[in-house]
Design an enzyme around this catalytic site. Structure first.
Site, PDB file in Angstrom:
ATOM      1  N   ASN A  14       0.866  -1.181   0.000  1.00 14.64           N
ATOM      2  CA  ASN A  14       0.000   0.000   0.000  1.00 14.64           C
ATOM      3  C   ASN A  14       0.904   1.233   0.000  1.00 14.64           C
ATOM      4  OD1 ASN A  14      -1.883   1.986   0.404  1.00 14.64           O
ATOM      5  ND2 ASN A  14      -2.340   1.432   2.543  1.00 14.64           N
ATOM      6  N   LYS A  16       0.095   4.235  -0.462  1.00 17.17           N
ATOM      7  CA  LYS A  16      -0.578   5.457   0.016  1.00 17.17           C
ATOM      8  C   LYS A  16      -0.298   6.608  -0.956  1.00 17.17           C
ATOM      9  CE  LYS A  16      -0.244   3.527   4.596  1.00 17.17           C
ATOM     10  NZ  LYS A  16      -0.307   3.693   6.032  1.00 17.17           N
ATOM     11  N   HIS A  94      -9.764   1.388   4.657  1.00 14.15           N
ATOM     12  CA  HIS A  94      -8.489   1.583   5.359  1.00 14.15           C
ATOM     13  C   HIS A  94      -8.714   2.586   6.492  1.00 14.15           C
ATOM     14  CE1 HIS A  94      -4.407   2.824   6.237  1.00 14.15           C
ATOM     15  NE2 HIS A  94      -4.018   1.692   5.685  1.00 14.15           N
ATOM     16  N   GLU A 164      -5.887  -4.602  10.624  1.00 18.22           N
ATOM     17  CA  GLU A 164      -4.850  -3.593  10.821  1.00 18.22           C
ATOM     18  C   GLU A 164      -5.172  -2.782  12.077  1.00 18.22           C
ATOM     19  OE1 GLU A 164      -2.647  -2.392   7.028  1.00 18.22           O
ATOM     20  OE2 GLU A 164      -4.507  -1.263   7.041  1.00 18.22           O
ATOM     21  N   GLY A 170       2.064   2.488  10.859  1.00 18.21           N
ATOM     22  CA  GLY A 170       3.073   3.541  10.740  1.00 18.21           C
ATOM     23  C   GLY A 170       3.763   3.910  12.044  1.00 18.21           C
ATOM     24  N   GLY A 226       4.669   1.392   4.851  1.00 15.07           N
ATOM     25  CA  GLY A 226       6.012   1.987   4.789  1.00 15.07           C
ATOM     26  C   GLY A 226       7.061   1.074   4.182  1.00 15.07           C
TER      27      GLY A 226
HETATM   28  P1  PGA Z   1       2.482   0.482   7.728  1.00 16.97           P
HETATM   29  O1  PGA Z   1       1.047   0.723   7.036  1.00 16.97           O
HETATM   30  O2  PGA Z   1       2.996  -0.826   7.188  1.00 16.97           O
HETATM   31  O3  PGA Z   1       3.307   1.658   7.302  1.00 16.97           O
HETATM   32  O4  PGA Z   1       2.249   0.425   9.193  1.00 16.97           O
HETATM   33  C1  PGA Z   1       0.156  -0.323   6.805  1.00 16.97           C
HETATM   34  C2  PGA Z   1      -1.091   0.197   6.164  1.00 16.97           C
HETATM   35  O5  PGA Z   1      -1.476   1.342   6.455  1.00 16.97           O
HETATM   36  O6  PGA Z   1      -1.732  -0.489   5.357  1.00 16.97           O
END
Ligand code: PGA
Length: 239
Positions: A14, A16, A94, A164, A170, A226
């Protein structure tokens, strides 16, 4: 429709609101897809057509879709349009959409139905806040999200669930392996219908924890934010 049961694990990047043309070119020059697994890259919509898709184990995904099918909705993209462009997967619900764009379970339910009707696999995201976790509300919150945001037409062949925890996204924090396993087995036991669903884990997945998380019985892959932006790390995670 992609046969999800062909894959032992599903890994979804992802991106983003990140990436550009140069980034995409480099990414695919270096991406090492593991043939046993399904790899899906979700970029911002404008780049979806530049992503590589081999229709075997490497696919493309959108990060969101409109709850509407057509009409006067400036800026929106419909499931039908994604399908026209051969997009195979789409994230829905999400936590960033739920929290920053006030998306309700009802809206997520409508988006999910639109995707299913267009043969796009929805990746329905659910998760609790830290406060909800600390007050032992995790299961209650997840059950409500599942009951309200997953329409009747969803099944293990046409949909995926991603757990999640919002506090893990994050932040570098993750639940313990026992906690992840417990929540995933809870999700699959909410209703007989969910027993065979693929349930992915997301939230601070990185090279150092991905192997252990993926070894858990009820974890069927990961949704990665990330760490999916660093191709060397992503390669190690999906290997
Ligand atoms: P992250 O994000 O791996 O940066 O924690 C996961 C997501 O938001 O799908």
């Amino acid at each position: 429709m992609i046969n999800l049961s062909n894959f032992s694990s599903i890994f979804i990047a992802n991106w983003k609101l990140n990436g550009n043309i140069q980034f995409i070119d480099k990414y695919y020059e270096n991406l090492l897809v593991n043939p046993k697994n399904c790899t899906v890259v979700c970029s911002p919509n404008i780049y979806l057509n530049r992503l590589k898709n081999n229709n075997i184990n490497l696919f493309t995904g959108a990060q969101d879709v409109s709850q509407f099918n057509e009409g006067a909705y400036t800026g929106e993209i419909s499931a039908n349009m994604l399908s026209d462009e051969k997009i195979n997967f789409c994230l829905v619900g999400h936590s960033e959409r739920r929290q920053l764009f006030n998306e309700s379970n009802e809206v997520i339910n409508a988006k999910t139905s639109n995707l299913i009707n267009n043969d796009i696999i929805p990746v329905i995201c659910i998760g609790e806040t830290l406060e909800e976790k600390e007050t032992n509300l995790t299961k209650k919150v997840l059950a409500k999200q599942i009951n309200e945001s997953i329409p009747d037409g969803c099944n293990f062949e046409n949909s995926i669930i991603a757990y999640e925890p919002i506090w893990a996204i994050g932040t570098g924090l993750t639940p313990s392996l026992d906690e992840i396993e417990e929540v995933h087995s809870f999700i699959k036991s909410i209703n007989l219908k969910f027993e065979r669903f693929k349930v992915l884990y997301g939230g601070s997945v990185k090279v150092s924890n991905s192997k252990d998380i993926n070894k858990l019985d009820n974890v069927d892959g990961c949704l990665i934010g990330g760490s999916s932006l660093k191709i060397d790390e992503f390669n190690l995670i999906i290997s």
